[in-house]
Design a protein around this motif. Structure first.
Motif, PDB file in Angstrom:
ATOM      1  N   UNK A   1       0.829  -1.212   0.000  1.00  0.00           N
ATOM      2  CA  UNK A   1       0.000   0.000   0.000  1.00  0.00           C
ATOM      3  C   UNK A   1       0.857   1.253   0.000  1.00  0.00           C
ATOM      4  N   UNK A   5       1.239   4.292  -2.904  1.00  0.00           N
ATOM      5  CA  UNK A   5       1.087   5.728  -2.608  1.00  0.00           C
ATOM      6  C   UNK A   5       2.354   6.465  -3.010  1.00  0.00           C
ATOM      7  N   UNK A   8       2.512   6.796  -6.728  1.00  0.00           N
ATOM      8  CA  UNK A   8       1.612   7.858  -7.214  1.00  0.00           C
ATOM      9  C   UNK A   8       2.232   9.235  -6.996  1.00  0.00           C
ATOM     10  N   UNK A   9       2.841   9.391  -5.820  1.00  0.00           N
ATOM     11  CA  UNK A   9       3.461  10.690  -5.525  1.00  0.00           C
ATOM     12  C   UNK A   9       4.599  10.987  -6.495  1.00  0.00           C
ATOM     13  N   UNK A  12       3.138  11.900  -9.754  1.00  0.00           N
ATOM     14  CA  UNK A  12       2.582  13.253  -9.667  1.00  0.00           C
ATOM     15  C   UNK A  12       3.677  14.303  -9.791  1.00  0.00           C
ATOM     16  N   UNK A  13       4.851  13.988  -9.222  1.00  0.00           N
ATOM     17  CA  UNK A  13       5.966  14.933  -9.295  1.00  0.00           C
ATOM     18  C   UNK A  13       6.535  15.029 -10.699  1.00  0.00           C
ATOM     19  N   UNK A  15       4.961  14.177 -13.524  1.00  0.00           N
ATOM     20  CA  UNK A  15       3.956  14.499 -14.527  1.00  0.00           C
ATOM     21  C   UNK A  15       4.131  15.885 -15.160  1.00  0.00           C
ATOM     22  N   UNK A  16       4.302  16.919 -14.322  1.00  0.00           N
ATOM     23  CA  UNK A  16       4.432  18.245 -14.917  1.00  0.00           C
ATOM     24  C   UNK A  16       5.591  18.330 -15.895  1.00  0.00           C
TER      25      UNK A  16
ATOM     26  N   UNK B  14      -9.016   1.578   0.122  1.00  0.00           N
ATOM     27  CA  UNK B  14      -7.890   2.488  -0.116  1.00  0.00           C
ATOM     28  C   UNK B  14      -7.771   2.824  -1.589  1.00  0.00           C
ATOM     29  N   UNK B  18      -7.578   6.430  -3.153  1.00  0.00           N
ATOM     30  CA  UNK B  18      -6.512   6.918  -4.042  1.00  0.00           C
ATOM     31  C   UNK B  18      -7.116   7.479  -5.331  1.00  0.00           C
ATOM     32  N   UNK B  22      -6.245  11.171  -6.616  1.00  0.00           N
ATOM     33  CA  UNK B  22      -5.334  11.361  -7.760  1.00  0.00           C
ATOM     34  C   UNK B  22      -5.613  12.643  -8.574  1.00  0.00           C
ATOM     35  N   UNK B  25      -4.219  15.473  -6.799  1.00  0.00           N
ATOM     36  CA  UNK B  25      -2.749  15.402  -6.770  1.00  0.00           C
ATOM     37  C   UNK B  25      -2.151  15.871  -8.094  1.00  0.00           C
ATOM     38  N   UNK B  26      -2.796  15.427  -9.187  1.00  0.00           N
ATOM     39  CA  UNK B  26      -2.302  15.829 -10.511  1.00  0.00           C
ATOM     40  C   UNK B  26      -2.396  17.347 -10.647  1.00  0.00           C
ATOM     41  N   UNK B  29       0.147  18.957  -8.538  1.00  0.00           N
ATOM     42  CA  UNK B  29       1.499  18.762  -9.070  1.00  0.00           C
ATOM     43  C   UNK B  29       1.786  19.742 -10.201  1.00  0.00           C
TER      44      UNK B  29
END
Lengths: 437, 311
Positions: A1, A5, A8-9, A12-13, A15-16, B14, B18, B22, B25-26, B29
């Protein structure tokens, strides 16, 4: 889990970076393909009306070209164009005051003129058609990067009725010198205690490169040395000009201040709140629209930019230009189409002068035309232009103007001594020009 | 078996969690992480807005320049921006905090619900106006011939005096504070009203039975139990004040002199957008970020917000 996470973080970082790194413009050259020109310009109701009409004709004659014209305030235009170019998303065609636009040439952001697409036989043919030297402003290493949408200078508009109400005859008593300007304004001003209810004249803040630097030049000073390496030449001239502004402001004779409404916005209303305004020929068009009765009357006139009594040079308010330029990163086919559009628009110089906001496009033909000569007081503007310099338009001009503004306003509003303000100004401007070199 | 099944449900739940998080978060970000990281990176480079050249790495030179004591004399220097920002923040944030709390208590104690609602809406209305609209309204009020001088002269019986709202350096700072105060007071009043509503009425009843007067109730019950809201409001108000921009921008474009109101954000704008020094403007942004971080941590520490409140 925890792993998912974390993943994903991380995504997300990253992605830009992926988004912002994506895509460059298509560089393919195809002159026949349909193209869209994004044209960004500043607000001007009369010019918008004329250009929309001209663009419609242009599109009818060139069905593969679509023009998307958008407008915003002049200040917003400066910021938006720069931000767009910084993000490599600048418009295909735009205009700005030359003092803001010059940096686009030096930074390789704009394309040299395609003479043929713009409707000229050659570069020489184009140079022959324009006022001598005017295109030098936008010429770097022999390449010309823009064509003038307008060339503007300002003179003094006078409301004769306000003069008469103070027992003055505007024709005889209008100020020829800055000292007279202060004295005449003192007679014209109406105060409620400290508050100015009617002003005689007030300056056009914050355009200090256009109106204040020429005042310094009249007294023998200059912004930069001839080789451009030294800032603030002739302290006496600068201190005298700063002292004049200090006496003009609320801490001196209280004849005007930066926070009252700009005189050019009040002048046309003829409401007995301003006697003189410093503005361009275009004011006539606005006056005609906003207050036709006043425009048609004999109650106003235009007089030259004053000089100091002990001036060593006869210098009028600086002139400035807006140039049409083309984005060097635009598709070559779009660039060609854009120069074609610019050539088409600028072939209507008399329309711009008469119904497009009274803009002067400095072609030899227009300057010699009866249309210009027959406009009320156009000779005052033409004569003032002959004794004026082009505004300082280096890539650092906006930054320098900010420093001059700070100097003038610190003496006018904060009670700073002209000597101290000048010392601060000198060190700031010197640093700016040292950094640019 | 049972444990395994429990874990499966938790995992399933969970995943949905998520999935819902998301998009945010996107968004965060793209529009927050990237600019923050990019500003840090750019602050070490000499990057000009219009230049197509590769930015030159200059290490800490942008930061050294910001804190160069030789520049402190220039009223437009970064030193003076720090001073202007702190003056504005202290002058706005403390009155905002105190007066919004007092107004919230006043409104909460009203017996008429209609009056409560009316006052809440009245105070909150300016917060929904854009800063530019708010500043434009105040520009008219602060015009030398505007209502500001008329009201002041009526109150002080000083006909014809120009109080120089937009020109005198101190009055100019006060004017920007007033505009900001007026705009945000309602927002913080609402937050305090919500905080007050979470305090159980039984505690007040018990205090009344024990003979506590209003003053004692406020200092011994309301204020301690409101501490989490006070911390929240004080941090939010302080951060808002440190980020102030549009009010100062409007004053400047309406003829006011820049030095007294040259707050950091405004200096960033002039340096980056007008003067085109993106590297230098990024360094200023980083300093502002650090300043906000330090002051927030300091507030957390001094107010001990980590302690839970049990009823």
């Amino acid at each position: 889990m925890k792993k998912s996470v974390f993943l994903i973080l991380i995504i997300a970082l990253l992605l830009p970076a992926a988004i912002f790194a994506a895509g460059t413009k298509d560089q393919a050259v195809d002159e026949t393909k349909p193209v869209t020109i994004n044209y960004w310009t500043h607000d001007d109701a009369a010019r918008t009306k004329l250009e929309n009409e001209l663009i419609e004709k242009f599109q009818a004659a060139n069905p593969h070209i679509t023009v998307e014209r958008s407008t915003r305030s002049a200040q917003k235009q400066i910021e938006l164009v720069q931000t767009a170019f910084a993000a490599n998303e600048g418009p295909d065609m735009f205009n700005l005051p030359i003092e803001n636009q010059y940096a686009y040439i030096t930074n390789g952001r704009v394309a040299p003129i395609d003479y043929v697409a713009a409707g000229f036989k050659s570069k020489q043919d184009m140079l022959d058609k324009y006022m001598d030297g005017i295109l030098d402003t936008v010429t770097v290493d022999g390449e010309v990067y823009g064509l003038p949408l307008e060339l503007t200078n300002w003179a003094i508009y006078v409301n004769k009725k306000v003069f008469a109400s103070a027992g003055l005859d505007a024709e005889k008593d209008y100020p020829r010198t800055w000292e007279q300007m202060a004295d005449v304004s003192e007679k014209l001003v109406i105060r409620d205690g400290d508050i100015l209810v009617r002003r005689g004249f007030d300056f056009r803040y914050p355009y200090y490169l256009i109106m204040f630097v020429p005042m310094v030049e009249q007294l023998g000073g200059s912004l930069l040395s001839e080789d451009g390496k030294k800032a603030i030449i002739n302290d006496d001239a600068w201190i005298k000009a700063l002292t004049f502004m200090q006496e003009w402001g609320p801490l001196g004779r209280n004849l005007g201040s930066t926070t009252y409404q700009a005189p050019r916005y009040l002048f046309n209303a003829d409401n007995n709140d301003i006697a003189m305004a410093h503005t361009g020929l275009y004011q006539e068009g606005r006056m005609k629209t906003e207050n036709p009765a006043f425009f048609e009357s004999d109650d106003w006139m235009v007089v030259p930019f004053p000089v100091f009594e002990n001036a060593v040079k006869d210098v009028a308010s600086a002139y400035y230009g807006h140039f049409f330029m083309v984005n060097a990163d635009s598709d070559p086919a779009v660039q060609k189409a854009t120069w074609k559009l610019i050539g088409f628009l600028l072939s209507h110089g008399e329309d711009y002068l008469t119904r497009g906001g009274n803009l002067i496009q400095p072609t030899k033909a227009l300057l010699a035309s009866d249309t210009l000569k027959n406009m009320p007081y156009s000779e005052v503007f033409i004569n003032d232009m002959a004794r004026a310099n082009m505004v300082y338009y280096g890539s650092d001009s906006a930054e320098i103007q900010t420093q001059i503004r700070n100097a003038v306003e610190s003496v006018m509003l904060s009670g700073e001594s002209p000597q101290k303000a000048l010392a601060t100004l000198r060190s700031a401007v010197q640093e700016i020009i040292d950094e640019r070199r | 078996m049972g444990t395994k099944r429990y874990k499966g449900i938790e995992k399933k739940q969970a995943r949905w969690g998520i999935a819902f998080v998301v998009p945010a978060l996107i968004f965060f970000s793209v529009f927050n992480f990237y600019p923050i990281l990019n500003a840090f990176y750019t602050s070490f480079y000499d990057r000009r807005a219009l230049s197509k050249l590769k930015p030159k790495f200059i290490g800490l030179a942008n930061y050294v320049r910001l804190f160069d004591p030789a520049r402190a004399d220039n009223p437009l220097s970064f030193y003076n921006s720090l001073k202007a920002t702190l003056t504005f923040t202290v002058g706005t944030f403390i009155p905002l905090l105190i007066i919004s709390l007092l107004l919230a208590i006043l409104i909460s104690n009203l017996s008429s619900n209609r009056a409560k609602r009316f006052l809440q809406i009245s105070y909150y209305t300016p917060a929904i106006l854009s800063s530019v609209v708010a500043a434009t309204i105040w520009m008219l009020i602060f015009d030398p011939r505007g209502l500001g001088n008329q009201w002041m002269n009526l109150i002080l019986n000083t006909p014809g005096v120009d109080h120089k709202w937009k020109t005198d350096p101190m009055m100019l700072q006060i004017s920007t504070m007033l505009v900001y105060f007026w705009k945000y007071i309602g927002y913080f009043v609402i937050l305090f009203i919500i905080g007050l509503a979470t305090i159980p009425s039984t505690i007040y009843e018990a205090a009344t039975i024990d003979g506590a007067n209003k003053n004692q109730t406020f200092w011994r019950i309301t204020l301690p139990l409101l501490r989490p809201t006070v911390v929240l409001v004080s941090i939010m108000a302080m951060l808002q004040c440190l980020k102030t921009f549009s009010t100062q921008y409007m004053f400047y474009t309406n003829g006011s002199t820049r030095a007294p109101i040259n707050v950091i954000t405004f200096n960033i704008y002039i340096t980056g957008i007008q003067d085109q020094y993106l590297g230098r403007a990024s360094a200023m942004s980083v300093v502002l970020f650090v300043l906000m971080l330090v002051l927030t941590l300091f507030q957390f520490r001094t107010t001990k917000s980590g302690e839970n409140i049990d009823y």
